[in-house]
Scaffold this active site. Structure first.
Site, PDB file in Angstrom:
ATOM      1  N   CYS A 129       0.825  -1.210   0.000  1.00  0.00           N
ATOM      2  CA  CYS A 129       0.000   0.000   0.000  1.00  0.00           C
ATOM      3  C   CYS A 129       0.867   1.271   0.000  1.00  0.00           C
ATOM      4  O   CYS A 129       1.649   1.484  -0.910  1.00  0.00           O
ATOM      5  CB  CYS A 129      -0.988  -0.038   1.148  1.00  0.00           C
ATOM      6  SG  CYS A 129      -2.464   0.973   0.803  1.00  0.00           S
ATOM      7  N   HIS A 215      -3.421  -4.606   0.670  1.00  0.00           N
ATOM      8  CA  HIS A 215      -3.191  -5.076   2.040  1.00  0.00           C
ATOM      9  C   HIS A 215      -3.345  -6.596   2.099  1.00  0.00           C
ATOM     10  O   HIS A 215      -4.402  -7.117   2.484  1.00  0.00           O
ATOM     11  CB  HIS A 215      -4.185  -4.419   3.000  1.00  0.00           C
ATOM     12  CG  HIS A 215      -3.931  -2.974   3.256  1.00  0.00           C
ATOM     13  ND1 HIS A 215      -3.026  -2.546   4.198  1.00  0.00           N
ATOM     14  CD2 HIS A 215      -4.450  -1.864   2.691  1.00  0.00           C
ATOM     15  CE1 HIS A 215      -2.999  -1.218   4.212  1.00  0.00           C
ATOM     16  NE2 HIS A 215      -3.858  -0.779   3.304  1.00  0.00           N
ATOM     17  N   GLU A 217      -2.325  -8.553   4.220  1.00  0.00           N
ATOM     18  CA  GLU A 217      -2.494  -9.021   5.601  1.00  0.00           C
ATOM     19  C   GLU A 217      -3.937  -8.912   6.101  1.00  0.00           C
ATOM     20  O   GLU A 217      -4.280  -9.505   7.134  1.00  0.00           O
ATOM     21  CB  GLU A 217      -1.559  -8.237   6.533  1.00  0.00           C
ATOM     22  CG  GLU A 217      -2.024  -6.824   6.906  1.00  0.00           C
ATOM     23  CD  GLU A 217      -1.784  -5.771   5.842  1.00  0.00           C
ATOM     24  OE1 GLU A 217      -2.097  -4.591   6.087  1.00  0.00           O
ATOM     25  OE2 GLU A 217      -1.264  -6.130   4.760  1.00  0.00           O
TER      26      GLU A 217
END
EC number: 2.3.1.31
Length: 284
Positions: A129, A215, A217
Protein backbone atom coordinates in the site's frame (compact mmCIF):
# COMPACT_ATOMS: atom_id res chain seq x y z
CA UNK A 1 4.37 -23.66 10.14
CA UNK A 2 5.97 -21.39 12.73
CA UNK A 3 6.36 -17.69 13.22
CA UNK A 4 8.62 -16.42 16.00
CA UNK A 5 7.71 -12.89 17.02
CA UNK A 6 10.89 -11.56 18.57
CA UNK A 7 9.14 -8.41 19.81
CA UNK A 8 5.89 -6.50 19.44
CA UNK A 9 2.91 -5.05 21.26
CA UNK A 10 0.87 -8.26 21.21
CA UNK A 11 1.68 -11.61 22.80
CA UNK A 12 3.95 -14.04 20.99
CA UNK A 13 2.05 -17.22 20.26
CA UNK A 14 4.65 -19.64 18.90
CA UNK A 15 2.96 -22.64 17.30
CA UNK A 16 5.85 -25.08 17.42
CA UNK A 17 8.88 -24.53 19.60
CA UNK A 18 10.70 -27.46 17.97
CA UNK A 19 11.08 -25.71 14.61
CA UNK A 20 13.95 -23.33 13.98
CA UNK A 21 13.26 -20.29 11.80
CA UNK A 22 14.85 -20.42 8.36
CA UNK A 23 14.60 -16.69 7.64
CA UNK A 24 14.68 -13.42 9.58
CA UNK A 25 12.14 -10.77 8.62
CA UNK A 26 12.13 -7.11 9.66
CA UNK A 27 8.77 -5.30 9.49
CA UNK A 28 8.48 -1.51 9.47
CA UNK A 29 4.96 -1.22 10.87
CA UNK A 30 3.42 2.14 9.91
CA UNK A 31 -0.25 1.25 10.37
CA UNK A 32 -2.26 3.14 13.03
CA UNK A 33 -3.47 -0.02 14.77
CA UNK A 34 -0.08 -1.64 15.17
CA UNK A 35 -1.23 -4.54 17.32
CA UNK A 36 -3.85 -5.57 14.77
CA UNK A 37 -1.35 -5.36 11.94
CA UNK A 38 1.19 -7.38 13.94
CA UNK A 39 -1.37 -10.12 14.46
CA UNK A 40 -2.46 -10.10 10.81
CA UNK A 41 1.08 -10.36 9.48
CA UNK A 42 2.00 -13.00 12.04
CA UNK A 43 -1.08 -15.03 11.12
CA UNK A 44 -0.09 -15.03 7.44
CA UNK A 45 3.44 -16.12 8.28
CA UNK A 46 2.07 -18.91 10.48
CA UNK A 47 0.20 -20.36 7.48
CA UNK A 48 3.08 -20.54 4.98
CA UNK A 49 5.57 -23.39 4.78
CA UNK A 50 8.71 -21.47 5.71
CA UNK A 51 9.30 -20.80 9.44
CA UNK A 52 10.41 -17.22 10.07
CA UNK A 53 11.55 -14.98 12.91
CA UNK A 54 9.91 -11.54 12.78
CA UNK A 55 11.14 -8.27 14.29
CA UNK A 56 8.92 -5.16 14.30
CA UNK A 57 10.34 -1.66 13.99
CA UNK A 58 9.02 1.92 13.86
CA UNK A 59 10.38 5.31 12.78
CA UNK A 60 11.40 7.12 15.95
CA UNK A 61 10.83 10.52 14.31
CA UNK A 62 7.09 9.84 14.03
CA UNK A 63 4.73 10.57 16.92
CA UNK A 64 2.26 7.66 17.19
CA UNK A 65 -1.18 9.15 17.81
CA UNK A 66 -3.07 5.89 18.30
CA UNK A 67 -1.28 4.56 21.36
CA UNK A 68 1.49 5.07 23.87
CA UNK A 69 4.74 6.27 22.33
CA UNK A 70 6.55 5.01 25.42
CA UNK A 71 5.11 1.50 25.00
CA UNK A 72 5.94 1.54 21.30
CA UNK A 73 9.54 2.50 22.02
CA UNK A 74 9.77 -0.31 24.59
CA UNK A 75 8.34 -3.07 22.37
CA UNK A 76 9.69 -2.06 18.94
CA UNK A 77 13.17 -1.53 17.57
CA UNK A 78 14.47 1.51 15.70
CA UNK A 79 17.15 1.73 13.06
CA UNK A 80 19.68 2.87 15.64
CA UNK A 81 19.17 -0.29 17.71
CA UNK A 82 19.60 -2.75 14.80
CA UNK A 83 22.00 -0.84 12.55
CA UNK A 84 24.64 -3.58 12.77
CA UNK A 85 22.21 -6.47 12.23
CA UNK A 86 21.30 -8.24 8.97
CA UNK A 87 17.89 -9.56 7.95
CA UNK A 88 16.80 -11.82 5.11
CA UNK A 89 13.61 -9.91 4.33
CA UNK A 90 12.20 -6.44 4.89
CA UNK A 91 8.51 -5.47 4.85
CA UNK A 92 7.00 -1.99 4.90
CA UNK A 93 3.29 -1.80 5.70
CA UNK A 94 0.74 0.71 4.50
CA UNK A 95 -0.11 3.97 6.27
CA UNK A 96 -3.02 6.44 5.93
CA UNK A 97 -0.79 9.04 4.30
CA UNK A 98 -1.82 8.91 0.64
CA UNK A 99 -3.08 12.50 0.56
CA UNK A 100 0.24 13.90 1.79
CA UNK A 101 3.19 14.61 -0.44
CA UNK A 102 5.97 12.20 0.45
CA UNK A 103 8.26 15.01 1.54
CA UNK A 104 5.56 16.28 3.94
CA UNK A 105 5.48 13.01 5.91
CA UNK A 106 7.08 13.70 9.28
CA UNK A 107 9.35 10.65 9.18
CA UNK A 108 10.27 10.92 5.48
CA UNK A 109 13.97 11.62 6.02
CA UNK A 110 14.19 8.67 8.39
CA UNK A 111 12.34 6.50 5.86
CA UNK A 112 14.98 7.40 3.25
CA UNK A 113 17.71 6.51 5.74
CA UNK A 114 16.08 3.17 6.49
CA UNK A 115 15.72 2.43 2.77
CA UNK A 116 19.40 3.17 2.19
CA UNK A 117 20.33 0.90 5.10
CA UNK A 118 18.21 -1.98 3.78
CA UNK A 119 20.16 -2.03 0.51
CA UNK A 120 23.15 -3.48 2.36
CA UNK A 121 21.49 -5.16 5.35
CA UNK A 122 18.55 -7.09 3.83
CA UNK A 123 18.23 -9.46 0.88
CA UNK A 124 14.70 -8.86 -0.42
CA UNK A 125 11.97 -6.31 0.22
CA UNK A 126 8.16 -6.39 0.19
CA UNK A 127 6.29 -3.08 0.20
CA UNK A 128 2.51 -2.81 0.63
CA UNK A 129 0.00 0.00 0.00
CA UNK A 130 1.54 3.38 1.02
CA UNK A 131 4.83 1.60 1.62
CA UNK A 132 4.77 0.39 -2.00
CA UNK A 133 4.03 3.86 -3.35
CA UNK A 134 6.79 5.41 -1.22
CA UNK A 135 9.29 2.77 -2.33
CA UNK A 136 8.37 3.20 -6.01
CA UNK A 137 8.94 6.91 -5.58
CA UNK A 138 12.36 6.46 -3.98
CA UNK A 139 13.46 3.63 -6.29
CA UNK A 140 12.12 4.88 -9.63
CA UNK A 141 10.88 8.43 -9.02
CA UNK A 142 7.41 7.08 -9.83
CA UNK A 143 4.84 9.66 -8.64
CA UNK A 144 1.61 8.76 -6.92
CA UNK A 145 -1.64 10.06 -8.35
CA UNK A 146 -4.31 11.15 -5.86
CA UNK A 147 -7.88 10.05 -6.63
CA UNK A 148 -11.14 11.65 -5.49
CA UNK A 149 -13.00 8.38 -5.00
CA UNK A 150 -11.34 5.97 -2.61
CA UNK A 151 -10.10 2.72 -4.15
CA UNK A 152 -11.90 0.47 -1.73
CA UNK A 153 -12.74 -3.22 -1.96
CA UNK A 154 -11.33 -6.43 -3.42
CA UNK A 155 -9.98 -6.31 -6.96
CA UNK A 156 -8.79 -9.06 -9.30
CA UNK A 157 -5.76 -9.02 -11.57
CA UNK A 158 -6.87 -8.37 -15.16
CA UNK A 159 -3.40 -8.70 -16.68
CA UNK A 160 -1.97 -11.91 -18.09
CA UNK A 161 1.16 -12.60 -16.08
CA UNK A 162 2.82 -15.27 -13.96
CA UNK A 163 0.37 -14.63 -11.12
CA UNK A 164 -2.19 -17.40 -10.53
CA UNK A 165 -5.56 -17.05 -12.23
CA UNK A 166 -8.01 -15.18 -10.01
CA UNK A 167 -5.25 -13.41 -8.06
CA UNK A 168 -6.85 -10.58 -6.09
CA UNK A 169 -6.00 -8.18 -3.32
CA UNK A 170 -7.96 -5.94 -0.88
CA UNK A 171 -7.48 -2.23 -1.50
CA UNK A 172 -8.07 0.81 0.71
CA UNK A 173 -6.35 3.94 -0.61
CA UNK A 174 -6.79 7.40 -2.08
CA UNK A 175 -3.94 7.23 -4.59
CA UNK A 176 -2.50 5.07 -7.35
CA UNK A 177 0.33 5.01 -9.89
CA UNK A 178 -0.05 5.91 -13.53
CA UNK A 179 -0.08 2.68 -15.60
CA UNK A 180 1.59 4.32 -18.59
CA UNK A 181 4.48 5.74 -16.55
CA UNK A 182 4.89 2.50 -14.60
CA UNK A 183 4.84 0.46 -17.81
CA UNK A 184 7.55 2.65 -19.36
CA UNK A 185 9.80 2.56 -16.29
CA UNK A 186 12.94 0.58 -17.01
CA UNK A 187 13.60 -2.23 -14.56
CA UNK A 188 10.01 -2.32 -13.30
CA UNK A 189 7.52 -5.07 -14.22
CA UNK A 190 3.75 -4.87 -13.80
CA UNK A 191 2.44 -8.29 -12.77
CA UNK A 192 -0.97 -7.28 -11.41
CA UNK A 193 -3.25 -4.62 -12.86
CA UNK A 194 -6.90 -3.63 -12.73
CA UNK A 195 -8.70 -0.90 -14.65
CA UNK A 196 -10.23 0.50 -11.47
CA UNK A 197 -7.14 0.36 -9.26
CA UNK A 198 -4.28 0.78 -11.69
CA UNK A 199 -1.16 -1.40 -11.31
CA UNK A 200 -1.21 -3.08 -7.91
CA UNK A 201 1.53 -5.73 -8.10
CA UNK A 202 4.94 -4.70 -9.43
CA UNK A 203 8.40 -6.22 -9.30
CA UNK A 204 11.96 -4.93 -9.63
CA UNK A 205 14.36 -7.84 -10.00
CA UNK A 206 17.51 -5.75 -9.71
CA UNK A 207 16.36 -4.35 -6.35
CA UNK A 208 14.95 -7.73 -5.20
CA UNK A 209 11.74 -5.82 -4.42
CA UNK A 210 8.01 -6.47 -4.67
CA UNK A 211 5.54 -3.57 -4.58
CA UNK A 212 1.92 -4.44 -3.74
CA UNK A 213 -0.64 -1.66 -3.77
CA UNK A 214 -2.94 -3.39 -1.34
CA UNK A 215 -3.19 -5.08 2.04
CA UNK A 216 -2.42 -8.81 1.79
CA UNK A 217 -2.49 -9.02 5.60
CA UNK A 218 -6.15 -7.93 5.89
CA UNK A 219 -8.52 -10.43 7.47
CA UNK A 220 -12.17 -11.04 6.60
CA UNK A 221 -13.68 -8.20 8.67
CA UNK A 222 -11.02 -5.52 8.10
CA UNK A 223 -12.55 -3.78 5.07
CA UNK A 224 -16.04 -4.04 6.54
CA UNK A 225 -14.87 -2.54 9.84
CA UNK A 226 -13.19 0.32 7.96
CA UNK A 227 -16.45 1.07 6.17
CA UNK A 228 -18.54 1.19 9.36
CA UNK A 229 -15.81 3.18 11.16
CA UNK A 230 -15.84 5.90 8.51
CA UNK A 231 -19.63 5.86 8.28
CA UNK A 232 -19.88 6.34 12.05
CA UNK A 233 -17.52 9.32 11.80
CA UNK A 234 -19.78 10.86 9.17
CA UNK A 235 -17.08 10.70 6.54
CA UNK A 236 -18.08 10.29 2.88
CA UNK A 237 -17.46 6.62 2.14
CA UNK A 238 -18.78 4.12 -0.39
CA UNK A 239 -19.30 0.45 0.33
CA UNK A 240 -16.24 -1.69 -0.46
CA UNK A 241 -16.55 -3.32 -3.87
CA UNK A 242 -16.72 -7.06 -4.48
CA UNK A 243 -17.30 -7.96 -0.83
CA UNK A 244 -20.46 -8.48 1.21
CA UNK A 245 -20.86 -6.40 4.36
CA UNK A 246 -22.96 -9.20 5.87
CA UNK A 247 -20.71 -12.10 4.94
CA UNK A 248 -17.19 -11.07 3.87
CA UNK A 249 -15.77 -14.58 4.21
CA UNK A 250 -16.44 -15.55 0.57
CA UNK A 251 -14.36 -12.65 -0.73
CA UNK A 252 -11.79 -13.19 2.03
CA UNK A 253 -11.18 -16.83 1.13
CA UNK A 254 -10.25 -15.80 -2.41
CA UNK A 255 -7.85 -12.98 -1.49
CA UNK A 256 -6.42 -14.99 1.42
CA UNK A 257 -5.23 -17.64 -1.04
CA UNK A 258 -3.61 -14.86 -3.06
CA UNK A 259 -1.96 -13.43 0.06
CA UNK A 260 -0.53 -16.83 1.00
CA UNK A 261 0.81 -17.20 -2.53
CA UNK A 262 2.39 -13.75 -2.29
CA UNK A 263 4.09 -14.41 1.04
CA UNK A 264 5.28 -17.93 0.18
CA UNK A 265 6.57 -16.91 -3.24
CA UNK A 266 8.43 -13.98 -1.68
CA UNK A 267 9.99 -16.22 0.97
CA UNK A 268 10.98 -18.76 -1.71
CA UNK A 269 12.79 -15.98 -3.57
CA UNK A 270 14.62 -14.98 -0.39
CA UNK A 271 15.71 -18.59 0.18
CA UNK A 272 16.92 -18.79 -3.41
CA UNK A 273 18.85 -15.52 -3.05
CA UNK A 274 20.31 -16.68 0.26
CA UNK A 275 21.43 -20.04 -1.14
CA UNK A 276 22.96 -18.39 -4.21
CA UNK A 277 24.96 -16.00 -2.03
CA UNK A 278 26.14 -18.84 0.21
CA UNK A 279 27.33 -20.84 -2.82
CA UNK A 280 29.20 -17.81 -4.14
CA UNK A 281 30.93 -17.37 -0.79
CA UNK A 282 32.03 -21.01 -0.79
CA UNK A 283 33.57 -20.53 -4.24
CA UNK A 284 35.66 -17.53 -3.17
Amino acid sequence: MTVFKLNGLSSNNILNYQTNPELSILVLNLMPNKTQTEDQISQLFSEVKTPVAVTFMYPKSHQWKHGSQEQLAYHYVTLDSIRNQYFDGFIVTGAPLEKLAFEDVDFWNEFLEIREWTRTHTRCQLFTCWGAQAALYTDFNLPKVNVEKKIFGVFENELKSELPDGFRMPQSRFSKVDPRIAGETKGLEILGDNEQTGPFYLRAKLQNSIYVMGHPEYQAETLVNEYFRDEKKGQPVQKPENISLDDPTVAYNAWHDSSLYLYQNWLNNILKEKNNNERKQLQI
